[in-house]
Scaffold this motif. Structure first.
Motif, short mmCIF file in Angstrom:
data_model
loop_
_atom_site.label_atom_id
_atom_site.label_comp_id
_atom_site.label_asym_id
_atom_site.label_seq_id
_atom_site.Cartn_x
_atom_site.Cartn_y
_atom_site.Cartn_z
N ARG A 78 38.01 46.79 52.18
CA ARG A 78 38.52 48.13 52.51
C ARG A 78 38.50 48.35 54.02
N ASN A 79 37.46 47.85 54.70
CA ASN A 79 37.40 47.98 56.16
C ASN A 79 38.54 47.22 56.82
N LEU A 80 39.04 46.18 56.17
CA LEU A 80 40.18 45.43 56.70
C LEU A 80 41.51 46.09 56.30
N GLY A 81 41.42 47.20 55.59
CA GLY A 81 42.62 47.96 55.26
C GLY A 81 43.28 47.61 53.95
N PHE A 82 42.66 46.76 53.14
CA PHE A 82 43.24 46.43 51.84
C PHE A 82 43.17 47.66 50.93
N THR A 83 44.23 47.87 50.16
CA THR A 83 44.24 48.96 49.19
C THR A 83 43.33 48.59 48.01
N LEU A 84 43.04 49.56 47.16
CA LEU A 84 42.22 49.26 45.98
C LEU A 84 42.92 48.26 45.07
N ASP A 85 44.24 48.36 44.93
CA ASP A 85 44.97 47.40 44.11
C ASP A 85 44.87 46.00 44.70
N GLU A 86 44.96 45.90 46.03
CA GLU A 86 44.83 44.60 46.68
C GLU A 86 43.41 44.06 46.51
N VAL A 87 42.41 44.93 46.62
CA VAL A 87 41.02 44.50 46.41
C VAL A 87 40.85 44.00 44.98
N ARG A 88 41.43 44.72 44.04
CA ARG A 88 41.36 44.32 42.63
C ARG A 88 41.96 42.93 42.44
N ALA A 89 43.10 42.68 43.08
CA ALA A 89 43.74 41.37 42.99
C ALA A 89 42.86 40.29 43.61
N LEU A 90 42.25 40.59 44.74
CA LEU A 90 41.36 39.63 45.39
C LEU A 90 40.13 39.35 44.53
N LEU A 91 39.60 40.37 43.88
CA LEU A 91 38.44 40.18 43.00
C LEU A 91 38.81 39.32 41.80
N ARG A 92 40.03 39.48 41.29
CA ARG A 92 40.46 38.61 40.18
C ARG A 92 40.44 37.16 40.62
N LEU A 93 40.88 36.90 41.86
CA LEU A 93 40.83 35.53 42.37
C LEU A 93 39.38 35.08 42.45
N ALA A 94 38.53 35.93 42.99
CA ALA A 94 37.11 35.58 43.13
C ALA A 94 36.49 35.30 41.77
N ASP A 95 37.01 35.95 40.74
CA ASP A 95 36.50 35.73 39.38
C ASP A 95 37.15 34.52 38.71
N GLY A 96 38.03 33.81 39.46
CA GLY A 96 38.62 32.59 38.94
C GLY A 96 39.87 32.77 38.13
N ARG A 97 40.54 33.92 38.24
CA ARG A 97 41.74 34.16 37.44
C ARG A 97 43.04 33.99 38.23
N HIS A 98 42.96 33.59 39.49
CA HIS A 98 44.16 33.40 40.30
C HIS A 98 43.96 32.22 41.25
N THR A 99 45.06 31.82 41.87
CA THR A 99 44.99 30.70 42.80
C THR A 99 44.83 31.20 44.23
N CYS A 100 44.44 30.29 45.09
CA CYS A 100 44.31 30.61 46.51
C CYS A 100 45.66 31.01 47.10
N ALA A 101 46.73 30.41 46.62
CA ALA A 101 48.08 30.75 47.10
C ALA A 101 48.39 32.22 46.81
N GLU A 102 47.91 32.72 45.68
CA GLU A 102 48.14 34.13 45.36
C GLU A 102 47.35 35.04 46.29
N VAL A 103 46.15 34.64 46.65
CA VAL A 103 45.36 35.42 47.60
C VAL A 103 46.05 35.41 48.95
N GLN A 104 46.59 34.27 49.33
CA GLN A 104 47.31 34.18 50.59
C GLN A 104 48.52 35.12 50.57
N ALA A 105 49.22 35.20 49.45
CA ALA A 105 50.38 36.08 49.34
C ALA A 105 49.96 37.54 49.51
N VAL A 106 48.87 37.95 48.86
CA VAL A 106 48.37 39.31 49.01
C VAL A 106 48.01 39.58 50.47
N THR A 107 47.36 38.62 51.09
CA THR A 107 46.94 38.76 52.49
C THR A 107 48.14 38.85 53.42
#
Length: 159
Positions: A78-107
């Motif tokens: 949030r301090n980096l300005g990610f929205t809650l939906d973006e944080v949710r997507a990043l957490l899904r990756l952290a939980d192993g449900r997405h690829t690094c490429a998807e995190v890169q796309a969000v970023t």
């Protein structure tokens, strides 16, 4: 003699954070260790960003090291300005449900939004600077800044 619990008291004692364990943090302790407001922690829980913690028999939340880790992750994101939906997507990756490429796309999407905001702020800076430079200050009743604000984007009324 140590403190005496009231008759019928069944609440389990809550341990504070130690180097080896974070089991047993109260919501106040979690707030203190993360710098995150208590109401914000409850909001994150309601939004499903952090799992609901177990509760003592007295109904008090008991947070562990994973809660501490996730709240820190959310706060930093949030301090980096990610929205809650973006944080949710990043957490899904952290939980192993997405690829690094998807995190890169969000970023990268977030980076594009940040760059657009910077461009907007630079345009705003130029406009304010130009407007302020037209003003001579002093005691004159006419002010180019006020004139500019009144006329900006306004369409004249039909006569």
């Amino acid at each position: 003699m140590g403190p005496v619990a009231a008759t019928g008291s069944r609440a389990k004692p809550v341990r504070q954070l130690t180097k080896s364990r974070a089991a047993g943090l109260t919501i106040g302790g979690l707030s203190q260790h993360t710098g995150c407001n208590i109401e914000t922690i409850r909001f994150y829980e309601r939004e499903g960003l952090i799992p609901a913690p177990p509760r003592t028999e007295g109904g008090h939340r008991v947070y562990d090291r994973e809660h501490l880790r996730r709240v820190n992750f959310i706060r930093r994101s949030r301090n980096l300005g990610f929205t809650l939906d973006e944080v949710r997507a990043l957490l899904r990756l952290a939980d192993g449900r997405h690829t690094c490429a998807e995190v890169q796309a969000v970023t990268l999407e977030h980076l594009d939004a940040v760059r657009r905001k910077i461009a907007d702020l630079q345009r705003l800076e130029r406009t304010l600077s130009e407007t302020a430079n037209r003003c001579v200050g002093g005691d004159v009743p006419s002010c180019p800044i006020l004139d500019s604000l009144f006329s900006s984007g306004a369409e004249p009324l039909p006569e």
